[in-house]
Design an enzyme around this catalytic site. Structure first.
Site, short mmCIF file in Angstrom:
data_model
loop_
_atom_site.label_atom_id
_atom_site.label_comp_id
_atom_site.label_asym_id
_atom_site.label_seq_id
_atom_site.Cartn_x
_atom_site.Cartn_y
_atom_site.Cartn_z
N LYS A 51 -49.26 69.67 47.60
CA LYS A 51 -49.87 69.46 46.28
C LYS A 51 -49.90 67.98 45.89
CE LYS A 51 -46.61 72.03 44.72
NZ LYS A 51 -45.99 72.43 46.00
N ASP A 88 -45.17 67.47 39.86
CA ASP A 88 -44.00 68.34 39.81
C ASP A 88 -43.58 68.56 38.35
OD1 ASP A 88 -42.38 69.87 41.35
OD2 ASP A 88 -41.22 68.23 42.21
N1 LIG Z 1 -53.94 68.45 54.68
C1 LIG Z 1 -52.81 68.08 54.10
N2 LIG Z 1 -52.62 68.35 52.80
C2 LIG Z 1 -51.50 67.97 52.18
N3 LIG Z 1 -50.51 67.32 52.80
C3 LIG Z 1 -50.64 67.03 54.09
C4 LIG Z 1 -51.78 67.40 54.78
N4 LIG Z 1 -51.62 66.99 56.03
C5 LIG Z 1 -50.44 66.40 56.12
N5 LIG Z 1 -49.83 66.42 54.96
C6 LIG Z 1 -48.50 65.87 54.70
O1 LIG Z 1 -47.71 66.96 54.24
C7 LIG Z 1 -46.81 66.52 53.25
C8 LIG Z 1 -47.06 67.34 52.02
O2 LIG Z 1 -46.03 67.09 51.14
P1 LIG Z 1 -46.18 67.08 49.56
O3 LIG Z 1 -45.06 66.29 49.02
O4 LIG Z 1 -47.55 66.69 49.19
O5 LIG Z 1 -45.98 68.61 49.26
P2 LIG Z 1 -45.72 69.24 47.82
O6 LIG Z 1 -46.46 70.54 47.79
O7 LIG Z 1 -46.03 68.23 46.79
O8 LIG Z 1 -44.17 69.50 47.91
P3 LIG Z 1 -43.15 69.76 46.71
O9 LIG Z 1 -43.37 71.18 46.29
O10 LIG Z 1 -41.82 69.52 47.32
O11 LIG Z 1 -43.49 68.76 45.63
C9 LIG Z 1 -47.08 65.05 53.02
O12 LIG Z 1 -46.13 64.30 53.74
C10 LIG Z 1 -48.45 64.83 53.62
O13 LIG Z 1 -48.60 63.51 54.15
MG LIG Z 2 -44.87 67.48 45.21
#
Ligand SMILES: Nc1ncnc2c1ncn2[C@@H]1O[C@H](COP(=O)(O)OP(=O)(O)OP(=O)(O)O)[C@@H](O)[C@H]1O
Ligand SMILES: [Mg+2]
Ligand SMILES: Nc1ncnc2c1ncn2[C@@H]1O[C@H](COP(=O)(O)OP(=O)(O)OP(=O)(O)O)[C@@H](O)[C@H]1O
Ligand SMILES: Nc1ncnc2c1ncn2[C@@H]1O[C@H](COP(=O)(O)OP(=O)(O)OP(=O)(O)O)[C@@H](O)[C@H]1O
Ligand SMILES: Nc1ncnc2c1ncn2[C@@H]1O[C@H](COP(=O)(O)OP(=O)(O)OP(=O)(O)O)[C@@H](O)[C@H]1O
Ligand SMILES: Nc1ncnc2c1ncn2[C@@H]1O[C@H](COP(=O)(O)OP(=O)(O)OP(=O)(O)O)[C@@H](O)[C@H]1O
Ligand SMILES: Nc1ncnc2c1ncn2[C@@H]1O[C@H](COP(=O)(O)OP(=O)(O)OP(=O)(O)O)[C@@H](O)[C@H]1O
Ligand SMILES: [Mg+2]
Ligand SMILES: [Mg+2]
Ligand SMILES: [Mg+2]
Ligand SMILES: [Mg+2]
Ligand SMILES: [Mg+2]
Lengths: 267, 267, 267, 267, 267, 267
Positions: C70, C125
């Protein structure tokens, strides 16, 4: 603010008659036997405080539905007692104050009251003084404890005090042991059909043949304040055009307009 | 901040017409009989306050689902009343303020209002003024108690006040005894199919043969604000390329694009 | 501290591209059709804000399981929008701050945002901004009320704003009426088997005949962040000895090592 | 106080080896395969942090019953890592501090940690850092939110950090989303019969023919710390008279004395 | 106040013997085997702390019904240990103090204790130190967390500490994880019939033929403190006239008077 | 205020006889055997404190329904003890004080008390001292903890103290472990029919043939204070006209008036 200003005119001697009149802006209409007896009972307590040496302190709680006339009755008792000190404690003059300030203000009034030989303190709308809300529930325990003590505190030698409380949440006050702290509990009821008819007839704004149908449209008990409000709305007409004529007796209230108003006010 | 700055231009005399216009950015579209009657009822209350001597204070609560047009209606009533004092109390101008500051700001507006002969105070989105959240629930009891008192406080001799509240959580306000403190309660509804069609036809962005299918895709009641939002999204096209053509009438909204938008907005 | 320092470089104009890159440290890998469509939908909202005159304010909530990408998606939207003002509001830069400071910091960013013609504010977040914890539950109502108002506050004439929120607790935000305050809600999902395979193939660290068995070992949906973490652990070998060879393609991940890592990470 | 003083010797560079030794006062005894594998897994994480460029941040939670050896294991990992910065955050050094001070102290250590290229931060007995108590339950949400953010905050370019947490209330940490915020969760178990026997044999304080009966008297799993305590009590004799002889091997523990001690300690 | 003054005489070295004597104003009477064994167990712990190098810290919780003799036993252990530092931490010396002051006072005593080579800290009536009340329940979490840490904090090299706690609410301390933080838990029981008889015979205030009937009237277990109180009341006679004669042995307690006293004390 | 002023006259030596008289404004009427025995029991405790060397501290809780005469009895015990220090701690003298001030005031009185060789401290209406309200329930834990400690704190050598508490909520005090902290618990009951008759006959305000019917109208137990109030009301007559004649014996109470009064007071 302005209300406080009005009340502060003679702080050491309680409210002036003018201030008390503000609590019964629509006067005291004849509402039937029940209301008459209520007032008489209150006036007997006034006399007992004035004359008995064994009861330097008496307290009376007026409870009933919203708008049933409790505050107007308390103000009337204060006015007709002709006691030198009559003071209304109302949340209107305490908007935004802290618990501590409210408690102090209340305490100050009771202290002032017992400097006068004969005094009445009105605790108006006690649930508002307590900042009560049913969700939680929440309320100011500081104000509550202050009231629980002051209502039962014997005045010093030679001073006499009548405390009159009003509330539309007597079950709440009971659960706080506050209703029981009053010597006497009196119910101020909403109006029944015959009492409603008496008030409406007195207003003289319906055509004679419409009166009974208008009364019949009110199939529940109605507090006097709400009844007067709906009569005033109906007397305005759709666009405020009828008000003058009706007040002069030149026109009568349209029944359909009256039914419309009922729906908006009795949702 | 800036919004507050806009509103502070004429503090002693309430909001200017410009400020009130900000609360109905998409104008007041024709939405059918129910909305027309609602507005008429509000304007009758305006007239009663203006003319009746027995009702120096009237209060009216507009309640309905999110986006149904409550704030826009309240602003319209303020504008069309032509009262010298019209003021909107909104959480937008109180971001980050403490309970005490909010209570004081509200109290100040009511004090100012009754310095004018004819006044309207709009309490917009009361659950936000109360900082209400269903978890707990939590809310500011200080603001609540302030409102409970101010809504019922009679203005001084010769001053008249109409209080208009809006809320999308009327059941919450009822459990706080706040909805009942208003003299009149009015429901501002979401739009039904025929009302939706009237609005969509008025926008003129669908091809004639698509209109009914577009309306049919909306199988629930839709608040006016959300309807206008989804129409605007659909009119953009996938990459914002259609907006201009559609506004000029040179192109019509693609139905599939419209269905896509519905899914994102009505989750 | 240092993160804050990085972000404060150009406070009046939001985050620099460098700062935004920090939120997607592992890049944006190709994850299949669902993720592609998600990003396209976000970019359409960017265009609508840029071009439509009727929607000066749009808001979009990205919700999905922890680590589903996200924040990386929100940062990507900010980078590719090329809006002059893009700012990420994250609890990382507010460690230990009081509710009041957090609310003020958030409020300040929204005030700054609407000084620019085109702006994006990312609320990253949101449950962390709200200091939410399920036990109680507890959270900062001050921050919540601030968000509830700011997300719906129309920018002044001529300014446009896109608000992008992220959360892994959308059911909590719903119970706070906060999810509903966003115009659009989008789900960012964990990866399914075929999407997992696409990512793992792209990493090229398994021997061809091992790839399917490795994928099969993942019998549930896996968020992209956690998938990348376990692949990195596996590529280390027992004592960090394999990392270099595998990165250079000279060696492949040992399947048993991979199974071990799965157990530690997917407890 | 004194403990704090010890730890403050080299604040910018974390704990000295001496300080870490204090957390394993009874040394690290051989307790069987499960404990050996646990330590190996931890050391692999140390290597991954040291070598991998994609995982500048790793976090590992050691959970298990009171006295099972979690703190001693974490201290051992810190000692054997030979990282330049190793710091234990323990409630022992925060007695009587306010939530705010604790949060600041924790935050400061994480800020210091990422000034060193390779760092370990031990969060010892997290439920104590959180001031958790099951009645209520109550805990410091400020400290919790601080941990939730810091455990996931990526260090700046070129800095690497391993976070090791310990807890005997992992189910509580899970309900706070805190256990899930760690990349890896490892269970540090109480000892089973064969492991108990291995430790008791190593102490060499029972007569050979008593050892099995002594072990058999322990019909439940026993944490290492409690086992060592009961052995020490038994070795004292009724009035402290046997201690020296037993330590010198000149006398063996009396089995009845041992049974008595078991009853006092395993209530 | 005066008690505090008494205790502050030698703060750096704990309580004087005089102060400890105050906690057993009625002496230590012979109450039978159970009480004898209890004291012996406590004294073994004293010896272990004195002699063992592996257990620089030991802690023991005395729990039992109100008045069973816990405080008197703890004071006796302190007196007979002849440790250079013995200090009783009691709510009696903390009346009206804030949580923070209490926590600091406790913390200070533990810091002082470990400046002496051999120390005993008595935590008397822990539920009072915690300001515990079952309604809520409420208690000081600050004091609780302070105790949870201090009870387990290893003294510095060469210092030894025995912590003795007393409580009549051990189930509460268990639900706070505080009972478990002590190494040893010992029950101090109310007296059974034969123990009661032993004490009453020792007092020598009943006629020989009345003793058994007097004991039989006590059909439940009785804490020593309450037993001594009721004997003293009975020995007074109706109007305090018998006290002297009975103490001199010239008169015996009247059985009916004794029965009356039982009813007042054992409601 | 004035009450406090009265009580502060001889602070170091407790209340003067005058102040104690204020707590029994209607004197001590003969109410039958139960009340006589109650007082005798209290006076025996006074003697035990005066004479016994083993009980320097005794405490007695008077509990019973509102108005049953608890405070008047406590004041009488204080007066008749002729102890040099007698002090009533009542919420009446603490209106609006903070928890801390109340706790300090209470603590101060106990400290003063033990400067006198023989002292009585009356804790009047303990639920009010505790600011107790059943909703919640809420109360001051600070005051509670203060009482829990002070009631059990042994006076210094050569000083003797009797603590008398009163309450109409003994079940609440039990749930706080406060009732149990008193050595003796005594019930002060409402009056039964024969006791009521004794009091009413003593007042001599009913015609002989009316007395039995008046008593019969009271079909429940009645606290003495409420009984005296209703008799006084009845003696007033409808408009306060009968009071003098009845008091002089020239007229008797009208039975119907008496029945009316009963209804107002026993709601
Ligand atoms: N297509 C993609 N979309 C999103 N993230 C990607 C993708 N490909 C690789 N990634 C990598 O995956 C990780 C996604 O982590 P991110 O922190 O965005 O997740 P999040 O959903 O925000 O997690 P959290 O719930 O812990 O906040 C990042 O390190 C990003 O560089
Ligand atoms: Mg996040
Ligand atoms: N006989 C009457 N008794 C009481 N009020 C009357 C009577 N006749 C007319 N009134 C009018 O009715 C109104 C009663 O309103 P009032 O404020 O006293 O009601 P209330 O019970 O105190 O309402 P609330 O519950 O809102 O406090 C007043 O305006 C008063 O002038
Ligand atoms: N007939 C109408 N009545 C009300 N609003 C209308 C009407 N026609 C168009 N609108 C537009 O619809 C929108 C209604 O939004 P408004 O903010 O008033 O809704 P609301 O019910 O106050 O929403 P919320 O519950 O979010 O406060 C406004 O932009 C207004 O310009
Ligand atoms: N193999 C081992 N692993 C861990 N501890 C060991 C081992 N052998 C001996 N010990 C000793 O056992 C004790 C373990 O205690 P430790 O404080 O680490 O337990 P804990 O799980 O952290 O307890 P708590 O839950 O109370 O925090 C230490 O004194 C340590 O020296
Ligand atoms: N063998 C004995 N053990 C303990 N106390 C004894 C013994 N013999 C006589 N006593 C006397 O009994 C009393 C015990 O009271 P103590 O205050 O110790 O009880 P407690 O359990 O601490 O009570 P509480 O639960 O109220 O704190 C003391 O006065 C003590 O002098
Ligand atoms: N025998 C008696 N015992 C007690 N009070 C008596 C007696 N005879 C007359 N009285 C009078 O009855 C009244 C008793 O009131 P008192 O305030 O003592 O009751 P209470 O139980 O303390 O009430 P509350 O529960 O409200 O505190 C006093 O005015 C006292 O003078
Ligand atoms: Mg009223
Ligand atoms: Mg609105
Ligand atoms: Mg540990
Ligand atoms: Mg004790
Ligand atoms: Mg009393």
């Amino acid at each position: 603010d302005f209300l406080q200003a009005l009340q502060e005119v003679k702080p050491a001697f309680g409210a002036s008659a003018d201030t008390l009149e503000r609590y019964r802006l629509n006067g005291m209409l004849e509402c039937g036997e029940r209301h008459r007896h209520l007032k008489a009972t209150c006036m007997t307590l006034v006399e007992q405080v004035r004359k008995s040496s064994k009861t330097p302190l008496l307290s009376c709680l007026l409870e009933g539905p919203s708008g049933s006339g409790k505050t107007a009755l308390a103000a009337t008792v204060g006015l007709e007692s002709e006691f030198p000190f009559v003071k209304v404690l109302s949340a209107e003059t305490m908007v935004g104050l802290s618990e501590v300030s409210k408690s102090n203000m209340i305490s100050k009034v009771f202290d002032d009251a017992v400097k006068s030989p004969l005094s009445i303190v009105v605790l108006d709308d006690i649930e508002r003084l307590l900042e009560y809300v049913a969700i939680g529930p929440r309320f100011s325990n500081l104000v509550l404890q202050t009231l629980l003590v002051l209502i039962k505190r014997t005045p010093p030698e030679g001073r006499k005090l009548l405390v009159v409380g009003t509330t539309s949440r007597s079950e709440v006050l009971e659960s706080m042991d506050l209703a029981q702290a009053f010597n006497v509990n009196l119910n101020v009821p909403a109006l029944k059909q015959d009492e409603i008819k008496q008030v409406m007839a007195g207003q003289n704004i319906f055509a004679p043949h419409d009166l009974d149908r208008a009364v019949a449209a009110l199939d529940q008990e109605v507090p006097i304040k709400r009844l007067l409000m709906v009569l005033e709305m109906a007397a305005q007409g759709e666009e405020g055009e009828d008000a003058d004529l009706i007040r002069q007796g030149a026109k009568k209230v349209d029944l359909n307009r009256f039914y419309d108003c009922l729906q908006q006010v009795f949702v």
